[in-house]
Design a protein around this motif. Structure first.
Motif: not given
Length: 141
Positions: A30-38, A42-48
Motif C-alpha cells: 500500500r504505497e499510500d501508507s507512508l507520505a501519501p501526499n508525496r 517523486g517519492r520513491p516506492p516503499l521498498a526503496e
C-alpha cells in the motif's frame, strides 16, 4: 506486514506502538501508507524507502530505527489500514549526516527534525534510549 489486530494487542490505552521496519514494510504494497501526499509526486516506492532505512542500521551512530504510526491507523478494525506518520531514529549522528545518508531530498521528505523522548508521549513499545543518543524524526508534511 503487521495487522491492525496485532497493533491493537500491543497498544497501551490509546498509545500506538512503534513498529520495526520489518513490521511496517515487509509485505506492505500500500504505497499510500507512508507520505501519501508525496506518492506520485517523486517519492520513491516503499521498498526503496525501507532499503535506505535499513542501510542506516549499519552505522555505529544509529541505535535503532522505527516507524511511528499515524493516528488514523485503523487499530479497531480487524482488517484496517496501517498508516505511518514518520520515521523515528535513535542516534548520535548530526541531522545533516542522516539526511545525506538517506538522501532525504530524494525521498521527498521534509528532512530530519530534532526532538526528544517527550515527542513520543503518544507511542508505546519504545526501545531504550541510553547514553548520549537522541530521538530524531524523518518527516513528510
Amino acid at each position: 506486514m503487521i495487522t491492525t489486530g496485532e497493533i491493537a494487542a500491543r497498544m497501551s490505552g490509546e498509545r500506538l506502538p512503534l513498529l520495526t521496519l520489518e513490521e511496517f514494510f515487509e509485505g506492505n504494497a500500500r504505497e499510500d501508507s507512508l507520505a501519501p501526499n508525496r506518492w506520485g509526486h517523486g517519492r520513491p516506492p516503499l521498498a526503496e524507502i525501507a532499503a535506505r532505512l535499513r542501510a542506516l542500521l549499519v552505522f555505529s551512530d544509529v541505535v535503532w530505527v522505527r516507524v511511528e504510526l499515524h493516528p488514523d491507523t485503523e487499530s479497531g478494525e480487524p482488517e484496517g489500514v496501517v498508516l505511518g506518520e514518520s520515521i523515528v531514529i535513535c542516534t548520535t549522528a548530526p541531522a545533516a549526516d542522516l539526511e545525506a545518508r538517506l538522501d532525504a531530498e530524494g525521498l521527498r521528505s521534509d528532512g530530519i527534525v530534532e526532538s526528544d523522548e517527550s515527542s513520543l508521549d503518544d507511542a508505546c513499545g519504545i526501545p531504550p534510549v541510553v547514553g548520549h543518543e537522541r530521538i530524531v524524526f524523518l518527516v513528510w508534511d
